[in-house]
Design a protein around this motif. Sequence first.
Motif, PDB file in Angstrom:
ATOM      1  N   LEU A  17      -8.101  -2.953   7.194  1.00  0.00           N
ATOM      2  CA  LEU A  17      -8.144  -2.938   5.743  1.00  0.00           C
ATOM      3  C   LEU A  17      -7.002  -2.075   5.230  1.00  0.00           C
ATOM      4  O   LEU A  17      -6.880  -0.907   5.591  1.00  0.00           O
ATOM      5  N   ILE A  18      -6.157  -2.652   4.386  1.00  0.00           N
ATOM      6  CA  ILE A  18      -4.992  -1.941   3.861  1.00  0.00           C
ATOM      7  C   ILE A  18      -5.120  -1.847   2.343  1.00  0.00           C
ATOM      8  O   ILE A  18      -5.410  -2.848   1.665  1.00  0.00           O
ATOM      9  N   THR A  19      -4.896  -0.649   1.817  1.00  0.00           N
ATOM     10  CA  THR A  19      -4.924  -0.442   0.370  1.00  0.00           C
ATOM     11  C   THR A  19      -3.516  -0.149  -0.127  1.00  0.00           C
ATOM     12  O   THR A  19      -2.597   0.135   0.648  1.00  0.00           O
ATOM     13  N   SER A  20      -3.364  -0.220  -1.434  1.00  0.00           N
ATOM     14  CA  SER A  20      -2.054   0.055  -2.024  1.00  0.00           C
ATOM     15  C   SER A  20      -1.639   1.499  -1.797  1.00  0.00           C
ATOM     16  O   SER A  20      -0.437   1.812  -1.786  1.00  0.00           O
ATOM     17  N   ALA A  21      -2.606   2.408  -1.581  1.00  0.00           N
ATOM     18  CA  ALA A  21      -2.260   3.800  -1.302  1.00  0.00           C
ATOM     19  C   ALA A  21      -1.575   3.932   0.052  1.00  0.00           C
ATOM     20  O   ALA A  21      -0.722   4.799   0.258  1.00  0.00           O
ATOM     21  N   GLU A  22      -1.959   3.063   1.002  1.00  0.00           N
ATOM     22  CA  GLU A  22      -1.358   3.106   2.335  1.00  0.00           C
ATOM     23  C   GLU A  22      -0.115   2.230   2.422  1.00  0.00           C
ATOM     24  O   GLU A  22       0.744   2.441   3.271  1.00  0.00           O
ATOM     25  N   PHE A  23      -0.032   1.245   1.539  1.00  0.00           N
ATOM     26  CA  PHE A  23       1.070   0.280   1.565  1.00  0.00           C
ATOM     27  C   PHE A  23       1.584   0.131   0.142  1.00  0.00           C
ATOM     28  O   PHE A  23       1.183  -0.770  -0.604  1.00  0.00           O
ATOM     29  N   PRO A  24       2.487   1.022  -0.278  1.00  0.00           N
ATOM     30  CA  PRO A  24       2.886   1.107  -1.697  1.00  0.00           C
ATOM     31  C   PRO A  24       3.446  -0.175  -2.287  1.00  0.00           C
ATOM     32  O   PRO A  24       3.450  -0.335  -3.515  1.00  0.00           O
ATOM     33  N   LEU A  25       3.924  -1.108  -1.450  1.00  0.00           N
ATOM     34  CA  LEU A  25       4.494  -2.330  -2.001  1.00  0.00           C
ATOM     35  C   LEU A  25       3.431  -3.277  -2.549  1.00  0.00           C
ATOM     36  O   LEU A  25       3.757  -4.240  -3.250  1.00  0.00           O
ATOM     37  N   LEU A  26       2.154  -3.011  -2.242  1.00  0.00           N
ATOM     38  CA  LEU A  26       1.080  -3.815  -2.807  1.00  0.00           C
ATOM     39  C   LEU A  26       0.813  -3.391  -4.248  1.00  0.00           C
ATOM     40  O   LEU A  26       1.025  -2.231  -4.614  1.00  0.00           O
ATOM     41  N   PRO A  27       0.326  -4.301  -5.085  1.00  0.00           N
ATOM     42  CA  PRO A  27      -0.052  -3.928  -6.455  1.00  0.00           C
ATOM     43  C   PRO A  27      -1.101  -2.825  -6.450  1.00  0.00           C
ATOM     44  O   PRO A  27      -1.969  -2.774  -5.576  1.00  0.00           O
ATOM     45  N   SER A  28      -1.029  -1.936  -7.397  1.00  0.00           N
ATOM     46  CA  SER A  28      -1.935  -0.796  -7.475  1.00  0.00           C
ATOM     47  C   SER A  28      -3.391  -1.257  -7.494  1.00  0.00           C
ATOM     48  O   SER A  28      -3.756  -2.206  -8.193  1.00  0.00           O
ATOM     49  N   GLY A  29      -4.202  -0.577  -6.660  1.00  0.00           N
ATOM     50  CA  GLY A  29      -5.625  -0.874  -6.599  1.00  0.00           C
ATOM     51  C   GLY A  29      -5.986  -2.039  -5.698  1.00  0.00           C
ATOM     52  O   GLY A  29      -7.161  -2.400  -5.584  1.00  0.00           O
TER      53      GLY A  29
END
Length: 645
Positions: free
Chosen positions: A282-294
């Motif tokens: 499970l990857i979140t935007s906090a771990e992968f900044p290129l994803l949209p926030s949240g």
Amino acid sequence: MALGDAPEDAYLGDLPVVLSASRLAQPTREAPGAITVIDRDMIRASGARSVAELLRWVPGFQVGEANAFRPLTAYHGLADDNPRRMLVRVDGRSLYSPYFLSGVEWHKLTVDIDDIERIEVFRGSNATAFGSQAFMGVVNIITRPAADTPGLRMRITQGENGIRDRQVSIAQQFGPLNVRLGMGRESDDGTKGLEDNWQKHRADLRMDWQPAATHRVEIHAGGVRFDNRAGTAGELSDPPRDQRSSSSFGQIRWHWLPDAQEELTLSYLHQSERLKDDYGILITSAEFPLLPSGTTINVGVDFGYTVDRDELELEHTFSPRDDVRIVWGLGQRQDRIDAPQYFYPGKAITYTSRRLFGNLEWRATERWLINLGAMSEEDDYNSAQLSPRLGINFLLAPEHTLRAAIGRAYRQPFPFEQEGDARFYGNGVILLRQAYQPPSETLAPERLRFRELGYLAELERWRTSLDIRVFEERVDRLTHFQSTPSPLYPPMDDGEAKQPIGNRKADIRGAELSLMWRPAATSWLGLNYSRIEVSSNEKDIQSKPFYKNSAPRTAASILAGWAPWPDWHFSIAHHYVGAMAWYRDEDDSLPAYQRTDLRVARRLDIGTTRAELAVTISNIGAHHAEYVPWIKTGPAAYATLRLEI
């Protein structure tokens, strides 16, 4: 015979005969290259739990451990964490794995170390005799015939770090059929700080059938189930997890011997390998900044694979006249690889290679012996490549031989180098990363041109042998994996993927010395030394060293075994290994280190049962690194009880 009781004549009478140089049975002084032989008594006296450990005794070899169950072995460097330029054979069967970054998976060896008759290590390229995978050398494991095995044998090993090994074998004769069945379980708790504890279950069968004087049939079969931990604590993309792999094979070899000068061998092998290694992240935007926030996405990873191999080979040896012997043959190997994570979009790969080989041995005079051999090999990616070798041996005196050899060898890139494409998707549709991408064009085979001079003295009176080898190996078109911009858009990471590129060169020069005094079958004093210098064109491509430090400049070993009293045996091995690096970065370089292994054994006969109790302490001394600087290993002690009836 049992527990090392071999007659002295087997060691001190006739010169050792080897099979790994040209496929012809030759005394070591007539082989077209340098060979190290590790026999049954030396294997036992080493206290080694695996074959890979024994290669520390061979000059020019590098041995390390990526983790507790994954040893790394290379000859003359040019290796990273997946050495893939050396062939290991067991009774004619290749242990070379055809998937991912390839190489040798030692933990899938089904043969018990006590069933090995000897290990012949050909030091130098031998693609001429065994093909592309023998690019830098050959380790040939030859097991004991079923008839030369005790009726019942058991071995129990218990020691530090959770070492728990149990082995049993039975042997029986049924008229012209001799059968040996061995089974075992091995395990330990792994390396401190790593997720690498493991357990191995294995079974191995050998049947030798001689229906007539001119016919002999060998049947080999075996299987391994391997359970282990993998991954790194705190590592998002490589979490700690359980893995399970298995390997099984069946092999039949038919020998026809119409007379003492001729033999025809036909062999067929089927082998299957499996790995289960799938998990989700499970990857979140906090771990992968290129994803949209949240945003939170799921990444499914499946490194599992299924590999099936079929191989057929014919070999014919004959002597057209008294001064000439010839061996020739042909073979085909087909691998079917189903590894979806490695070959996007999950396509199955069928890879076929074909080979035609031969060697002519001509005794020109009583003092001159000439070996001329060649291997022609092709696969689905490249047309036929010819690997020739000329070897000349000159008998200075009955116990002194000069050798010279010159030749060329090729290594065919394997499927992952040619087609590997590893991609990771979130929620099954969002491309997060391309870890590996295929080459921009089909890779050409790696090429090695070599020449060497050698001197061999086998002094029967002094029960001493001295082998000196001076060599030059020039390698080009070396394949390496280089981070290159990915053509996929838009990748969610830095936009780079490792890509195989075949533009490296390396020159390897050096010398090896092996001195052995063997006053009795179970007593010896040996010295091995190697000096290796590697240079390459790396500065033209990248400022960091690439192959220069892949082999230690100097390495040396002292080996000793002796029996001061009739039922006692002591052995010790001390190794010095100069600074080197398995990885490419300077931060991963290893400082020089020393290692000592000690074994003490006491024989205890109980009626008709022969027993031996041994204590081994491996890796004596300060903790040191053999793979990367932050993984250090230290002493481990264990006791072994053997029973033979």
